[in-house]
Design a protein around this motif. Structure first.
Motif, PDB file in Angstrom:
ATOM      1  N   TRP A 179      37.582  45.510  47.399  1.00  0.00           N
ATOM      2  CA  TRP A 179      38.315  44.363  47.951  1.00  0.00           C
ATOM      3  C   TRP A 179      37.456  43.111  48.053  1.00  0.00           C
ATOM      4  CZ3 TRP A 179      36.871  48.801  50.547  1.00  0.00           C
ATOM      5  CH2 TRP A 179      35.787  48.663  51.418  1.00  0.00           C
ATOM      6  N   LEU A 180      36.187  43.190  47.735  1.00  0.00           N
ATOM      7  CA  LEU A 180      35.251  42.084  47.921  1.00  0.00           C
ATOM      8  C   LEU A 180      35.762  40.814  47.234  1.00  0.00           C
ATOM      9  CD1 LEU A 180      32.555  42.043  49.452  1.00  0.00           C
ATOM     10  CD2 LEU A 180      31.386  42.212  47.244  1.00  0.00           C
ATOM     11  N   ASN A 181      35.752  39.707  47.978  1.00  0.00           N
ATOM     12  CA  ASN A 181      36.205  38.390  47.500  1.00  0.00           C
ATOM     13  C   ASN A 181      37.723  38.308  47.306  1.00  0.00           C
ATOM     14  OD1 ASN A 181      33.469  37.517  47.329  1.00  0.00           O
ATOM     15  ND2 ASN A 181      33.309  38.468  45.310  1.00  0.00           N
ATOM     16  N   HIS A 182      38.443  39.351  47.725  1.00  0.00           N
ATOM     17  CA  HIS A 182      39.904  39.337  47.598  1.00  0.00           C
ATOM     18  C   HIS A 182      40.572  39.805  48.900  1.00  0.00           C
ATOM     19  CE1 HIS A 182      39.753  38.773  43.192  1.00  0.00           C
ATOM     20  NE2 HIS A 182      38.681  39.535  43.249  1.00  0.00           N
ATOM     21  N   GLN A 183      39.846  39.707  50.021  1.00  0.00           N
ATOM     22  CA  GLN A 183      40.338  40.283  51.268  1.00  0.00           C
ATOM     23  C   GLN A 183      41.697  39.763  51.694  1.00  0.00           C
ATOM     24  OE1 GLN A 183      37.121  39.454  50.743  1.00  0.00           O
ATOM     25  NE2 GLN A 183      35.713  40.529  52.119  1.00  0.00           N
TER      26      GLN A 183
END
Length: 205
Positions: free
Chosen positions: A171-175
């Protein structure tokens, strides 16, 4: 590139969450279309990453990814593919949970013959995962140490309790978008399945 039928490799076992409920509540043709469409997207993700060393097998609600070997480059490619698959699954309301392991596996794509301890390890750890994510089995843990853009040692919910475990941070950078889609999934489930949504949001925090 020659595919090695018998080799030490990385394997990821993924499970589509809520599949029995989908079968019960979704017309067969519509479910078939959804699964074919998602399978096509996975194939496209693999192709986009130009990763000949990653192969896909799918059986009903189980998705398995194999690398051709246990080299670092194969793990990097697999991890990039896996992050995209996990995000795409949430965006399509097809949440997944799974596990990554490493070991000697027979993976004969032509005969659709797959077996080895690492495949069992990935399956058993996946069974214990209680959020939408991918836990790393101890057989692959040393390989992911230092890959901070893909894996981190964080507390995750397993059947045995909440423990530190290396985990794919897909999920990093798309939370924000992921959380929005997680909350949309909440409208489609009741009771215990909702804990996976809550657990996932907690792990992301």
């Amino acid at each position: 590139m020659k595919w090695n039928n018998k080799n030490e490799r990385f394997v990821v076992f993924l499970d589509i969450m809520g599949f029995k409920d989908r079968v019960a509540r979704t017309p067969m043709e519509k479910l078939y279309e959804q699964l074919v469409d998602f399978n096509t997207e996975i194939v496209n993700i693999i192709a986009k990453n130009k990763s000949e060393e990653v192969q896909l097998a799918q059986f009903s609600d189980s998705i398995v990814l194999f690398t051709n070997n246990s080299e670092k480059e194969s793990l990097n490619n697999l991890s990039a593919i896996l992050c995209e698959i996990m995000k795409e699954a949430i965006y399509r309301n097809i949440p997944l949970k799974g596990a990554l392991a490493k070991g000697l596996i027979v993976c004969d794509m032509a005969k659709q013959l797959f077996f080895g301890q690492a495949l069992i390890d990935a399956y058993l750890l996946e069974e214990s995962v209680q959020f939408y994510g991918v836990a790393v089995h101890h057989t692959a843990e040393k390989d992911v140490v230092g890959m901070k853009e893909q894996y981190r040692d964080i507390k995750i919910p397993l059947k045995g309790g909440t423990v530190f475990h290396y985990t794919l941070v897909w999920w990093l950078n798309h939370q924000d978008r992921v959380k929005e889609n997680l909350n949309n999934i909440r409208f489609h489930v009741s009771d215990s399945p909702r804990k996976y949504i809550d657990n996932t949001i907690n792990v992301m925090s």
